[in-house]
Design a protein around this motif. Structure first.
Motif, PDB file in Angstrom:
ATOM      1  N   ALA A 202     -20.158  20.815  -7.008  1.00 52.31           N
ATOM      2  CA  ALA A 202     -19.626  21.415  -8.237  1.00 52.31           C
ATOM      3  C   ALA A 202     -18.292  22.128  -8.041  1.00 52.31           C
ATOM      4  O   ALA A 202     -17.718  22.634  -9.000  1.00 52.31           O
ATOM      5  CB  ALA A 202     -20.649  22.391  -8.808  1.00 52.31           C
ATOM      6  N   ASN A 203     -17.772  22.167  -6.828  1.00 51.84           N
ATOM      7  CA  ASN A 203     -16.558  22.940  -6.547  1.00 51.84           C
ATOM      8  C   ASN A 203     -15.544  22.060  -5.820  1.00 51.84           C
ATOM      9  O   ASN A 203     -15.887  21.388  -4.852  1.00 51.84           O
ATOM     10  CB  ASN A 203     -16.926  24.161  -5.689  1.00 51.84           C
ATOM     11  N   THR A 204     -14.316  22.092  -6.254  1.00 48.47           N
ATOM     12  CA  THR A 204     -13.283  21.257  -5.622  1.00 48.47           C
ATOM     13  C   THR A 204     -12.352  22.046  -4.706  1.00 48.47           C
ATOM     14  O   THR A 204     -11.472  21.450  -4.079  1.00 48.47           O
ATOM     15  CB  THR A 204     -12.436  20.544  -6.704  1.00 48.47           C
ATOM     16  N   ASP A 205     -12.540  23.348  -4.606  1.00 50.05           N
ATOM     17  CA  ASP A 205     -11.692  24.171  -3.753  1.00 50.05           C
ATOM     18  C   ASP A 205     -11.923  23.799  -2.285  1.00 50.05           C
ATOM     19  O   ASP A 205     -13.048  23.904  -1.777  1.00 50.05           O
ATOM     20  CB  ASP A 205     -12.011  25.657  -3.976  1.00 50.05           C
ATOM     21  N   PRO A 206     -10.879  23.371  -1.577  1.00 51.98           N
ATOM     22  CA  PRO A 206     -11.060  22.919  -0.196  1.00 51.98           C
ATOM     23  C   PRO A 206     -11.567  24.010   0.752  1.00 51.98           C
ATOM     24  O   PRO A 206     -12.352  23.727   1.657  1.00 51.98           O
ATOM     25  CB  PRO A 206      -9.677  22.425   0.235  1.00 51.98           C
ATOM     26  N   GLU A 207     -11.145  25.239   0.561  1.00 54.55           N
ATOM     27  CA  GLU A 207     -11.626  26.327   1.428  1.00 54.55           C
ATOM     28  C   GLU A 207     -13.109  26.590   1.186  1.00 54.55           C
ATOM     29  O   GLU A 207     -13.874  26.806   2.127  1.00 54.55           O
ATOM     30  CB  GLU A 207     -10.796  27.589   1.210  1.00 54.55           C
ATOM     31  N   PHE A 208     -13.506  26.588  -0.083  1.00 55.99           N
ATOM     32  CA  PHE A 208     -14.925  26.773  -0.406  1.00 55.99           C
ATOM     33  C   PHE A 208     -15.750  25.652   0.223  1.00 55.99           C
ATOM     34  O   PHE A 208     -16.798  25.900   0.814  1.00 55.99           O
ATOM     35  CB  PHE A 208     -15.137  26.787  -1.930  1.00 55.99           C
ATOM     36  N   ARG A 209     -15.261  24.428   0.079  1.00 53.74           N
ATOM     37  CA  ARG A 209     -15.993  23.277   0.602  1.00 53.74           C
ATOM     38  C   ARG A 209     -16.123  23.342   2.125  1.00 53.74           C
ATOM     39  O   ARG A 209     -17.174  23.008   2.672  1.00 53.74           O
ATOM     40  CB  ARG A 209     -15.316  21.979   0.167  1.00 53.74           C
ATOM     41  N   THR A 210     -15.083  23.783   2.804  1.00 49.64           N
ATOM     42  CA  THR A 210     -15.145  23.921   4.261  1.00 49.64           C
ATOM     43  C   THR A 210     -16.192  24.946   4.653  1.00 49.64           C
ATOM     44  O   THR A 210     -17.014  24.705   5.544  1.00 49.64           O
ATOM     45  CB  THR A 210     -13.766  24.306   4.831  1.00 49.64           C
ATOM     46  N   ARG A 211     -16.171  26.092   3.998  1.00 46.85           N
ATOM     47  CA  ARG A 211     -17.175  27.127   4.270  1.00 46.85           C
ATOM     48  C   ARG A 211     -18.578  26.620   3.980  1.00 46.85           C
ATOM     49  O   ARG A 211     -19.522  26.888   4.724  1.00 46.85           O
ATOM     50  CB  ARG A 211     -16.887  28.385   3.450  1.00 46.85           C
ATOM     51  N   ALA A 212     -18.722  25.880   2.891  1.00 47.54           N
ATOM     52  CA  ALA A 212     -20.031  25.349   2.518  1.00 47.54           C
ATOM     53  C   ALA A 212     -20.578  24.421   3.602  1.00 47.54           C
ATOM     54  O   ALA A 212     -21.762  24.498   3.967  1.00 47.54           O
ATOM     55  CB  ALA A 212     -19.942  24.619   1.175  1.00 47.54           C
ATOM     56  N   ILE A 213     -19.722  23.567   4.124  1.00 50.84           N
ATOM     57  CA  ILE A 213     -20.157  22.637   5.175  1.00 50.84           C
ATOM     58  C   ILE A 213     -20.599  23.398   6.425  1.00 50.84           C
ATOM     59  O   ILE A 213     -21.639  23.095   7.018  1.00 50.84           O
ATOM     60  CB  ILE A 213     -19.038  21.627   5.514  1.00 50.84           C
ATOM     61  N   ILE A 214     -19.823  24.395   6.809  1.00 45.69           N
ATOM     62  CA  ILE A 214     -20.157  25.179   8.005  1.00 45.69           C
ATOM     63  C   ILE A 214     -21.505  25.874   7.829  1.00 45.69           C
ATOM     64  O   ILE A 214     -22.377  25.812   8.705  1.00 45.69           O
ATOM     65  CB  ILE A 214     -19.041  26.195   8.323  1.00 45.69           C
ATOM     66  N   ILE A 215     -21.695  26.524   6.695  1.00 44.78           N
ATOM     67  CA  ILE A 215     -22.951  27.242   6.443  1.00 44.78           C
ATOM     68  C   ILE A 215     -24.122  26.264   6.338  1.00 44.78           C
ATOM     69  O   ILE A 215     -25.202  26.517   6.873  1.00 44.78           O
ATOM     70  CB  ILE A 215     -22.822  28.129   5.189  1.00 44.78           C
ATOM     71  N   LYS A 216     -23.900  25.127   5.672  1.00 46.03           N
ATOM     72  CA  LYS A 216     -24.964  24.126   5.528  1.00 46.03           C
ATOM     73  C   LYS A 216     -25.433  23.652   6.901  1.00 46.03           C
ATOM     74  O   LYS A 216     -26.637  23.534   7.148  1.00 46.03           O
ATOM     75  CB  LYS A 216     -24.464  22.941   4.703  1.00 46.03           C
ATOM     76  N   GLU A 217     -24.485  23.410   7.798  1.00 47.40           N
ATOM     77  CA  GLU A 217     -24.862  22.934   9.124  1.00 47.40           C
ATOM     78  C   GLU A 217     -25.611  24.005   9.922  1.00 47.40           C
ATOM     79  O   GLU A 217     -26.538  23.700  10.659  1.00 47.40           O
ATOM     80  CB  GLU A 217     -23.636  22.421   9.870  1.00 47.40           C
ATOM     81  N   GLN A 218     -25.236  25.260   9.754  1.00 47.38           N
ATOM     82  CA  GLN A 218     -25.965  26.349  10.412  1.00 47.38           C
ATOM     83  C   GLN A 218     -27.393  26.426   9.890  1.00 47.38           C
ATOM     84  O   GLN A 218     -28.340  26.592  10.660  1.00 47.38           O
ATOM     85  CB  GLN A 218     -25.253  27.683  10.176  1.00 47.38           C
ATOM     86  N   ARG A 219     -27.552  26.305   8.584  1.00 46.39           N
ATOM     87  CA  ARG A 219     -28.887  26.368   7.974  1.00 46.39           C
ATOM     88  C   ARG A 219     -29.734  25.171   8.400  1.00 46.39           C
ATOM     89  O   ARG A 219     -30.925  25.304   8.644  1.00 46.39           O
ATOM     90  CB  ARG A 219     -28.798  26.436   6.446  1.00 46.39           C
ATOM     91  N   ALA A 220     -29.101  23.999   8.513  1.00 48.78           N
ATOM     92  CA  ALA A 220     -29.830  22.810   8.954  1.00 48.78           C
ATOM     93  C   ALA A 220     -30.345  22.999  10.384  1.00 48.78           C
ATOM     94  O   ALA A 220     -31.460  22.590  10.709  1.00 48.78           O
ATOM     95  CB  ALA A 220     -28.940  21.577   8.852  1.00 48.78           C
ATOM     96  N   GLU A 221     -29.539  23.638  11.233  1.00 51.91           N
ATOM     97  CA  GLU A 221     -29.992  23.934  12.604  1.00 51.91           C
ATOM     98  C   GLU A 221     -31.199  24.866  12.578  1.00 51.91           C
ATOM     99  O   GLU A 221     -32.120  24.715  13.375  1.00 51.91           O
ATOM    100  CB  GLU A 221     -28.873  24.567  13.429  1.00 51.91           C
ATOM    101  N   LEU A 222     -31.186  25.836  11.672  1.00 57.07           N
ATOM    102  CA  LEU A 222     -32.326  26.749  11.562  1.00 57.07           C
ATOM    103  C   LEU A 222     -33.574  26.011  11.086  1.00 57.07           C
ATOM    104  O   LEU A 222     -34.680  26.317  11.535  1.00 57.07           O
ATOM    105  CB  LEU A 222     -31.992  27.909  10.619  1.00 57.07           C
ATOM    106  N   VAL A 223     -33.407  25.051  10.186  1.00 56.92           N
ATOM    107  CA  VAL A 223     -34.553  24.239   9.758  1.00 56.92           C
ATOM    108  C   VAL A 223     -35.153  23.551  10.977  1.00 56.92           C
ATOM    109  O   VAL A 223     -36.363  23.614  11.203  1.00 56.92           O
ATOM    110  CB  VAL A 223     -34.155  23.178   8.700  1.00 56.92           C
TER     111      VAL A 223
END
Length: 134
Positions: free
Chosen positions: A45-66
């Motif tokens: 839902a967001n096209t801001d490149p900085e937001f998207r970069t942060r989202a990817i980093i956090i998503k990958e951290q959360r996936a590791e926790l899963v």
């Protein structure tokens, strides 16, 4: 080197888990997987490149926790009698951890992939709670 007999243990104790019972819960993996799904939705839902970069980093951290929480259940909580009673349990964990990894939510930003992971966690959770009742 042998210790004097006086230093040898008098009682041998055994336990089925690292800590007192009740510390295991698939809800920990589920919460992190829900976070992954929400991040995927927000990313879409967001096209801001900085937001998207942060989202990817956090998503990958959360996936590791899963993966971590699933591995703890798989290797520390479930015992041979559980795997005998639920012969599909190994494959469920294998599929779930792969869905949490690079072939799943770590390598995808599709909320549908996160839904597949959540479904596997739900299957594991159902078995977990059946074993807790036994």
């Amino acid at each position: 080197m042998r210790f004097p007999r006086i230093l040898a243990p008098r009682v041998t104790a055994s336990a089925h888990c690292d800590l007192p019972c009740g510390v295991y819960d698939p809800a920990q993996a589920r919460i992190e997987a829900e976070s992954v799904k929400m991040i995927c939705e927000k990313y879409q839902a967001n096209t801001d490149p900085e937001f998207r970069t942060r989202a990817i980093i956090i998503k990958e951290q959360r996936a590791e926790l899963v993966k971590h929480h699933l591995w703890v259940l798989w290797t520390d909580y479930f015992k041979p009698p559980h795997f005998e009673k639920y012969p599909n349990l190994h494959s469920l964990f294998n599929e779930a951890t792969k869905l949490a990894g690079a072939g799943g939510v770590k390598g995808s930003l599709d909320p549908a992939t996160a839904d597949k992971l959540l479904a596997k966690i739900d299957e594991i959770s159902k078995i977990f709670w059946e074993t807790k009742k036994a």
